[in-house]
Design an enzyme around this catalytic site. Sequence first.
Site, PDB file in Angstrom:
ATOM      1  N   ARG A 115       0.850  -1.245  -0.173  1.00  0.00           N
ATOM      2  CA  ARG A 115      -0.081  -0.059   0.102  1.00  0.00           C
ATOM      3  C   ARG A 115       0.784   1.172  -0.091  1.00  0.00           C
ATOM      4  O   ARG A 115       0.286   2.133   0.547  1.00  0.00           O
ATOM      5  CB  ARG A 115      -0.948  -0.098   1.014  1.00  0.00           C
ATOM      6  CG  ARG A 115      -1.911  -1.080   1.141  1.00  0.00           C
ATOM      7  CD  ARG A 115      -3.239  -1.061   2.024  1.00  0.00           C
ATOM      8  NE  ARG A 115      -4.026  -1.896   1.947  1.00  0.00           N
ATOM      9  CZ  ARG A 115      -4.112  -3.016   2.352  1.00  0.00           C
ATOM     10  NH1 ARG A 115      -3.325  -3.241   3.481  1.00  0.00           N
ATOM     11  NH2 ARG A 115      -4.851  -4.046   2.172  1.00  0.00           N
ATOM     12  N   LYS A 137       2.026  12.562  -9.992  1.00  0.00           N
ATOM     13  CA  LYS A 137       1.285  11.670 -11.083  1.00  0.00           C
ATOM     14  C   LYS A 137       1.904  10.239 -11.335  1.00  0.00           C
ATOM     15  O   LYS A 137       2.904  10.422 -11.988  1.00  0.00           O
ATOM     16  CB  LYS A 137       0.634  12.481 -12.120  1.00  0.00           C
ATOM     17  CG  LYS A 137      -0.540  13.138 -11.726  1.00  0.00           C
ATOM     18  CD  LYS A 137      -1.094  13.966 -13.095  1.00  0.00           C
ATOM     19  CE  LYS A 137      -2.002  14.755 -12.690  1.00  0.00           C
ATOM     20  NZ  LYS A 137      -2.823  15.533 -14.168  1.00  0.00           N
ATOM     21  N   GLU A 179       6.336  20.861 -23.708  1.00  0.00           N
ATOM     22  CA  GLU A 179       5.566  21.211 -22.297  1.00  0.00           C
ATOM     23  C   GLU A 179       6.275  22.454 -22.090  1.00  0.00           C
ATOM     24  O   GLU A 179       5.470  23.322 -21.125  1.00  0.00           O
ATOM     25  CB  GLU A 179       6.419  20.111 -21.292  1.00  0.00           C
ATOM     26  CG  GLU A 179       5.719  18.649 -21.474  1.00  0.00           C
ATOM     27  CD  GLU A 179       4.222  18.575 -21.133  1.00  0.00           C
ATOM     28  OE1 GLU A 179       3.656  19.572 -20.616  1.00  0.00           O
ATOM     29  OE2 GLU A 179       3.529  17.728 -21.360  1.00  0.00           O
ATOM     30  N   LYS A 207       5.894  24.081 -11.836  1.00  0.00           N
ATOM     31  CA  LYS A 207       5.083  23.051 -11.745  1.00  0.00           C
ATOM     32  C   LYS A 207       4.812  22.949 -10.174  1.00  0.00           C
ATOM     33  O   LYS A 207       3.657  22.603  -9.715  1.00  0.00           O
ATOM     34  CB  LYS A 207       5.535  21.830 -12.304  1.00  0.00           C
ATOM     35  CG  LYS A 207       4.670  20.611 -12.057  1.00  0.00           C
ATOM     36  CD  LYS A 207       4.816  19.632 -13.143  1.00  0.00           C
ATOM     37  CE  LYS A 207       3.593  18.461 -12.854  1.00  0.00           C
ATOM     38  NZ  LYS A 207       3.720  17.031 -13.642  1.00  0.00           N
ATOM     39  N   GLU A 217      -5.666  17.806  -8.500  1.00  0.00           N
ATOM     40  CA  GLU A 217      -6.272  18.178  -9.577  1.00  0.00           C
ATOM     41  C   GLU A 217      -7.774  18.496  -9.177  1.00  0.00           C
ATOM     42  O   GLU A 217      -8.600  18.001 -10.437  1.00  0.00           O
ATOM     43  CB  GLU A 217      -6.068  17.297 -10.973  1.00  0.00           C
ATOM     44  CG  GLU A 217      -6.252  18.148 -12.133  1.00  0.00           C
ATOM     45  CD  GLU A 217      -5.805  17.146 -13.327  1.00  0.00           C
ATOM     46  OE1 GLU A 217      -4.354  17.105 -13.418  1.00  0.00           O
ATOM     47  OE2 GLU A 217      -6.442  17.096 -14.395  1.00  0.00           O
ATOM     48  N   ARG A 221      -4.568  22.451 -11.069  1.00  0.00           N
ATOM     49  CA  ARG A 221      -3.606  21.920 -11.656  1.00  0.00           C
ATOM     50  C   ARG A 221      -4.047  21.401 -13.118  1.00  0.00           C
ATOM     51  O   ARG A 221      -3.284  21.051 -14.020  1.00  0.00           O
ATOM     52  CB  ARG A 221      -3.503  20.372 -11.111  1.00  0.00           C
ATOM     53  CG  ARG A 221      -2.315  19.719 -11.406  1.00  0.00           C
ATOM     54  CD  ARG A 221      -1.901  18.333 -10.389  1.00  0.00           C
ATOM     55  NE  ARG A 221      -0.735  17.682 -11.044  1.00  0.00           N
ATOM     56  CZ  ARG A 221      -0.090  16.788 -10.309  1.00  0.00           C
ATOM     57  NH1 ARG A 221      -0.257  16.913  -8.862  1.00  0.00           N
ATOM     58  NH2 ARG A 221       0.972  16.118 -10.990  1.00  0.00           N
ATOM     59  N   ASN A 225      -2.595  20.580 -18.117  1.00  0.00           N
ATOM     60  CA  ASN A 225      -3.119  19.824 -19.315  1.00  0.00           C
ATOM     61  C   ASN A 225      -3.248  20.741 -20.257  1.00  0.00           C
ATOM     62  O   ASN A 225      -4.012  20.319 -21.432  1.00  0.00           O
ATOM     63  CB  ASN A 225      -4.267  19.042 -18.911  1.00  0.00           C
ATOM     64  CG  ASN A 225      -4.042  17.968 -17.988  1.00  0.00           C
ATOM     65  OD1 ASN A 225      -3.109  17.170 -18.343  1.00  0.00           O
ATOM     66  ND2 ASN A 225      -4.673  17.722 -16.785  1.00  0.00           N
ATOM     67  N   HIS A 228      -3.471  19.428 -24.120  1.00  0.00           N
ATOM     68  CA  HIS A 228      -3.206  17.972 -23.760  1.00  0.00           C
ATOM     69  C   HIS A 228      -4.448  17.115 -24.333  1.00  0.00           C
ATOM     70  O   HIS A 228      -4.449  15.914 -24.609  1.00  0.00           O
ATOM     71  CB  HIS A 228      -2.991  17.526 -22.534  1.00  0.00           C
ATOM     72  CG  HIS A 228      -1.490  17.782 -21.951  1.00  0.00           C
ATOM     73  ND1 HIS A 228      -0.914  19.028 -22.209  1.00  0.00           N
ATOM     74  CD2 HIS A 228      -0.436  17.003 -21.632  1.00  0.00           C
ATOM     75  CE1 HIS A 228       0.406  18.884 -21.717  1.00  0.00           C
ATOM     76  NE2 HIS A 228       0.606  17.439 -21.245  1.00  0.00           N
ATOM     77  N   HIS A 232      -3.144  14.104 -26.273  1.00  0.00           N
ATOM     78  CA  HIS A 232      -3.186  13.041 -26.050  1.00  0.00           C
ATOM     79  C   HIS A 232      -3.774  11.947 -27.297  1.00  0.00           C
ATOM     80  O   HIS A 232      -3.236  10.815 -27.441  1.00  0.00           O
ATOM     81  CB  HIS A 232      -3.834  12.408 -24.746  1.00  0.00           C
ATOM     82  CG  HIS A 232      -3.145  12.776 -23.723  1.00  0.00           C
ATOM     83  ND1 HIS A 232      -3.648  13.052 -22.210  1.00  0.00           N
ATOM     84  CD2 HIS A 232      -1.933  12.616 -23.335  1.00  0.00           C
ATOM     85  CE1 HIS A 232      -2.781  13.305 -21.297  1.00  0.00           C
ATOM     86  NE2 HIS A 232      -1.587  13.072 -22.021  1.00  0.00           N
ATOM     87  N   HIS A 244       4.758  12.797 -27.456  1.00  0.00           N
ATOM     88  CA  HIS A 244       3.891  13.391 -26.406  1.00  0.00           C
ATOM     89  C   HIS A 244       4.157  14.983 -26.410  1.00  0.00           C
ATOM     90  O   HIS A 244       3.296  15.624 -26.889  1.00  0.00           O
ATOM     91  CB  HIS A 244       4.162  12.936 -24.885  1.00  0.00           C
ATOM     92  CG  HIS A 244       3.443  13.675 -23.871  1.00  0.00           C
ATOM     93  ND1 HIS A 244       2.195  13.634 -23.660  1.00  0.00           N
ATOM     94  CD2 HIS A 244       3.689  14.944 -23.045  1.00  0.00           C
ATOM     95  CE1 HIS A 244       1.658  14.449 -22.736  1.00  0.00           C
ATOM     96  NE2 HIS A 244       2.797  15.240 -22.426  1.00  0.00           N
TER      97      HIS A 244
HETATM   98  N1  GLY Z   1       1.679  16.704 -16.464  1.00  0.00           N
HETATM   99  C1  GLY Z   1       0.594  17.098 -15.736  1.00  0.00           C
HETATM  100  C2  GLY Z   1       0.424  17.172 -14.224  1.00  0.00           C
HETATM  101  O1  GLY Z   1       1.311  16.649 -13.764  1.00  0.00           O
HETATM  102  O2  GLY Z   1      -0.617  17.326 -13.693  1.00  0.00           O
END
Ligand code: GLY
Length: 341
Positions: A115, A137, A179, A207, A217, A221, A225, A228, A232, A244
Site C-alpha cells: 500500500r 502523478k 511542455e 509546476k 487536480e 492543476r 493539461n 493535452h 493525447h 507526447h
Molecule cells: N502532467 C500534468 C500534471 O502533472 O498534472
Amino acid sequence: MSLKRVQVELGDRAYGVLIGSGAVGELSSLLPERATRVLVVTQAGIPFDVLPLLGSRNVRRHEIGAGESAKSIDTVMSILDALGEMGATRNDVIVSVGGGLVTDVAGFAASLWHRGIGVVHVATSLLAMVDAAIGGKTGINTRHGKNLVGSFWQPRAVICDTDALASLPASEIRGGRGEMAKYHFLTGDDLLALGIDELVARCVQIKAEIVEQDEREGGRRALLNYGHTLGHAIERESNFAVSHGEAVAIGLVFAAKLARRMGRIDSSRVEYHERVVRDHYGLSIDLPKALSHDRLVVLMQGDKKALNGLTFILDGPRGCEVVNGVDEALVREVLAESEVR
Ligand code: GLY
C-alpha cells in the site's frame, strides 16, 4: 559542482528536486535511512548506472520495456514481482532511472507495494525533468486511453542530472519543448532565454507552485493539461509516432484556434500561440493529415478531464481555464482548419 534545489511544499510529503550536472552523485543521501533494499527500475540504454552509488544496500536492477506498450499493467506486475523476490518491506525503496514512462510506471508500482513505499526518481529526459517526474502523478495506459489508471504518489526526492541531456536524440529534446511551450503560455516566461539548469529549475518551480495549490487536480492543476486534450488523442491515433511533446505543441495551437472561434481570444493571440510554438520552440503546429477526425473526437471524449462532452483548457480574458461541453461540430471544423495544407 553547484546544484539547484527546488522544494515541492506538500506538508509531511514535501520533497526536494535537485538539478544540475552531477546531481545523481547525491542519490544515496536522498534514500530513506531505514531502506535496506533498493529496486532500481530502468530501461536499456539509460545513461546512468546508479548501482555503484548505492553502497552496501541489497540492490537489484529491474529493466522494463520501451515504448508506450510497456506502460502497462504487465510491466507494473513485473516490478511488483521483483519487489516480492527481493523480500522488499514497507521500509524499502524504488529508484526509477529514466524518462516519463519509467517514472510513471515505477511510481505507480511504488504506490501499490504494501500500500505504498518510497520512490526516488532520477529523471533522464527533458520531459521527465520539466514535467513527468514532478508532482506525483503515476500511471499506465489501457486500451481505452493514455494514463487512465494510476495514483497520486509523491516521490521522496527527484534528481534532474542535466548531464543526461547531452546524449538525448533531437526528438527527445523536442518532446520536452512542447511542455516548455505550455509553461510559456501559463506564465509568460521565455524559458529558452535561460541556461539549461536554470530552465529545468524554473519549469520545476512553475509546476511545484501549481501542485502545492492543487495536488489532486481539483482545480488549478488541470491547467497543466493545456494542449493535452488533443495532444493525447494525437499520440494514440498516430500509434505514438507523434511524441507526447510534439502532440502537445499541436494541441496548444489547436486550443488557441478553438478559443478564438468561441470568442474567448482574438486572432492576434492565436498568432502569438503560433509564433511561440513554431518559431520560438521550433515545433510543428499542423495536425498530420493521416489522422481520423472521428477517432480523435472519440479519444478526446474519453479524456480524463471530460465530465460533460468535450472538455478543453482554453485561453480567455481571465487566462487559461477548463471549459466543458464544447460543441463537437465546432471542434471538427477547427480540426479541419488545423490540418497540414
Ligand atoms: N502532467 C500534468 C500534471 O502533472 O498534472
